[in-house]
Write an enzyme that holds these catalytic residues in place. Structure first.
Site, short mmCIF file in Angstrom:
data_model
loop_
_atom_site.label_atom_id
_atom_site.label_comp_id
_atom_site.label_asym_id
_atom_site.label_seq_id
_atom_site.Cartn_x
_atom_site.Cartn_y
_atom_site.Cartn_z
N ASP A 189 0.85 -1.18 0.00
CA ASP A 189 0.00 0.00 0.00
C ASP A 189 0.89 1.23 0.00
OD1 ASP A 189 -2.47 1.44 0.23
OD2 ASP A 189 -1.93 1.84 2.32
N GLU A 273 -1.11 -0.91 -6.06
CA GLU A 273 -2.21 -0.14 -6.64
C GLU A 273 -1.78 0.52 -7.95
OE1 GLU A 273 -4.21 2.39 -3.22
OE2 GLU A 273 -2.14 1.79 -2.84
N CYS A 326 -12.78 -5.06 4.58
CA CYS A 326 -12.16 -5.84 5.65
C CYS A 326 -11.51 -7.07 5.01
CB CYS A 326 -13.21 -6.27 6.68
SG CYS A 326 -12.61 -7.57 7.79
N CYS A 329 -13.36 -10.60 6.18
CA CYS A 329 -14.67 -11.07 5.76
C CYS A 329 -15.19 -10.38 4.49
CB CYS A 329 -15.68 -10.88 6.89
SG CYS A 329 -16.09 -9.14 7.16
N CYS A 346 -13.85 -4.42 12.55
CA CYS A 346 -14.85 -4.68 11.51
C CYS A 346 -16.22 -4.88 12.16
CB CYS A 346 -14.45 -5.90 10.72
SG CYS A 346 -15.70 -6.39 9.52
N ASP A 356 -3.43 0.63 6.87
CA ASP A 356 -2.53 0.39 5.73
C ASP A 356 -2.23 -1.09 5.51
OD1 ASP A 356 -2.45 3.13 5.51
OD2 ASP A 356 -0.65 3.31 6.75
ZN LIG Z 1 -14.64 -8.24 8.63
#
Ligand SMILES: [Zn+2]
Length: 405
Positions: A189, A273, A326, A329, A346, A356
Site C-alpha cells: 500500500d 495499486e 475488511c 470477511c 470490523c 494500511d
Molecule cells: Zn470483517
C-alpha cells in the site's frame, strides 16, 4: 538484456571543449533538419525521410567544416532522434484524437535544458577500462567509479546537466544474474505518511528529500530572481539551484533503487495499486508530497527489475476500495473513507484492522485474483476464492512469457 550504467565524467579541458562541441553539433543538425522539414512541408507539402536527410547531411558536412570535428555517429543519431520525435508526434496524434499529446517536435534551445549527444560502438571506438571511458575523438576520459560496467557496450549518451556536470550513460548488452526463486508474495500500500506499508506490517518511511531542502531551494530561487540578467551572480545562482535539485533527485533515486531491488529479491509476486498519479497531482494540497514520493518512478523500477528476475508485478485498479474492505470477511466499511481513521474493528466480523496493512492485504488478494483469472487456472482458487497454489501460477505465467498484464 540491456542495462544502462551512469557515470560522472571528469573530462580535462580539451575533452570538455570536444564534448561541448559534440553537443552543439548534435543540436545544430537536429534544428537544421527540423527547419528544413518544416519548410519543405509548408512550401511543397513534401516530407523528408531519414535516408534523404542522411544524404543531405553528407553534403552539409562538406559545406560546414566544423561538423567534421565531431564523431559521425553523433550527427546521425541526431537525425534518428528527429525521426523518433516525428513518429511519436504522429502516433500520439492518432491515439489522442485532439487531446493534448506529445506535441510537434520543437527546436532545441541553447540554454535552460539538458544537453546531450549519443555515439555508437564500432571497432572498439568506445571502451571502458577501470575508471576510464574511451570516447570517439575525446580519447580516454576519467570518471568517478561507483559500479562496474558489465557487458558489451551498445552506445553512450553524454549529457551536460544544468549544474554543469557531464554524465555518461553507457548502454550495455548484459547477462543479468537472476535472483533465486522465492515463494513469498507481497501486497503493497503506497502512502504519503509512510512511503509504503506491506502485508507483514513493515513500514517504510517517506524520506521527503524535497521538503528537507525546501528552505535552501527557496533562498536560491530568491537570489536568482534578484540577480541582474546576464550577470555573473545570476549564472552562479543558477548553478547552485540546479545542483540542489540534482542532489534531491540523486538521493531519491538511490532510495527508490534500494527499496525496489530489495522487494524484487524477496518476493515472487508483488501486487500494487495502479495509482493515477497525474490525476492526483491536480490536487494541489497533496501535489508536492506526491511528486516528492515519485511513485510512478518506483513502480517503473519494480516492473523492469521484475522482468530481469522473473518476478511479477500486478497492478490493482484505482477504484478497488482497498482501504474500506475488511480483509477478513470482505465487509465494506464506508467510515474508513475518512483518512484520519488509522485503525478499526470490523462491524461484521470484529476483526481488528490497521488501515494500511489491511489495504495491502486486500491489494495482494485482489492482485492474485486478477492474475489467476488472466492465466485461466480456476482450480488454483478454493471455494472462498483464495489462492491455493501461488507458486504454480507464477511458474505458468513465466513459462507463458507473461510478466506484465
Ligand atoms: Zn470483517
Amino acid at each position: 538484456m540491456q542495462k544502462a550504467f551512469k557515470v560522472t565524467l571528469i573530462p580535462n579541458h580539451k575533452q570538455e571543449i570536444l564534448i561541448n562541441k559534440s553537443i552543439g553539433c548534435a543540436k545544430f543538425v537536429y534544428n537544421h533538419f527540423l527547419a528544413l522539414k518544416q519548410e519543405l512541408y509548408q512550401t511543397e507539402k513534401k516530407t523528408l525521410t531519414y535516408n534523404a536527410c542522411s544524404q543531405r547531411l553528407t553534403l552539409l558536412k562538406k559545406e560546414i567544416e566544423w561538423l567534421q570535428e565531431v564523431d559521425k555517429f553523433t550527427l546521425q543519431n541526431s537525425l534518428r532522434n528527429l525521426e523518433t520525435a516525428y513518429k511519436n508526434f504522429f502516433a500520439d496524434l492518432k491515439k489522442a484524437k485532439g487531446k493534448k499529446g506529445v506535441g510537434f517536435p520543437k527546436f532545441k534551445k541553447k540554454h535552460g535544458c539538458k544537453q546531450s549527444y549519443k555515439t555508437n560502438l564500432t571497432n572498439g571506438n568506445i571502451q571502458v577500462i577501470k575508471n576510464r571511458l574511451k570516447l570517439p575523438k575525446c580519447g580516454w576520459v576519467r570518471f568517478h567509479k561507483s559500479q562496474d560496467v558489465i557487458g558489451t557496450i551498445v552506445n553512450v549518451t553524454v549529457t551536460r546537466t544544468l549544474s554543469g556536470k557531464y554524465i555518461a550513460s553507457i548502454l550495455c548488452e548484459t547477462e543479468i544474474e537472476k535472483h533465486p526463486q522465492v515463494s513469498q508474495n507481497i501486497g503493497i500500500d503506497l502512502g504519503i505518511k509512510s512511503y509504503l506499508v506491506t502485508i507483514d506490517g513493515e513500514v517504510v518511511d517517506n524520506p521527503k528529500y524535497y521538503r528537507i531542502q525546501k528552505r535552501k531551494l527557496r533562498s536560491y530561487h530568491k537570489k536568482l530572481s534578484r540577480s541582474v540578467k546576464g550577470s555573473n551572480n545570476r549564472a552562479k545562482a543558477k548553478i547552485k539551484l540546479a545542483r540542489t535539485y540534482q542532489r534531491i533527485t540523486n538521493l531519491r533515486d538511490d532510495f527508490l533503487h534500494k527499496l525496489s531491488t530489495r522487494l524484487i529479491k524477496e518476493n515472487s509476486i508483488i501486487c500494487i495499486e495502479n495509482l493515477q498519479v497525474a490525476n492526483m497531482v491536480k490536487n494541489h494540497k497533496l501535489a508536492s508530497s506526491i511528486t516528492d514520493a515519485s511513485w510512478s518512478k518506483f513502480v517503473a523500477m519494480l516492473e523492469y527489475k521484475a522482468l530481469w528476475h522473473d518476478r511479477i508485478v500486478q497492478k490493482v485498479g484505482t477504484f478497488y476500495p482497498s482501504s474500506q474492505t475488511c480483509n477478513h470477511c470482505g465487509f465494506i466499511n464506508p467510515l474508513v473513507k475518512d483518512l484520519k481513521l488509522r485503525e478499526w474493528s470490523c462491524p461484521s466480523c470484529d476483526n481488528y484492522n490497521l488501515r494500511d496493512v489491511n489495504a495491502s492485504l486486500n491489494i495482494l488478494s485482489e492482485g492474485l485474483k486478477i492474475l489467476t483469472a488472466a492465466v485461466g487456472v480456476p482450480e488454483a482458487l478454493n471455494a472462498c476464492g483464495e489462492l491455493v497454489r501461488p507458486g504454480a501460477i507464477q511458474a505458468e505465467l513465466v513459462e507463458a512469457g507473461i510478466t506484465r498484464l
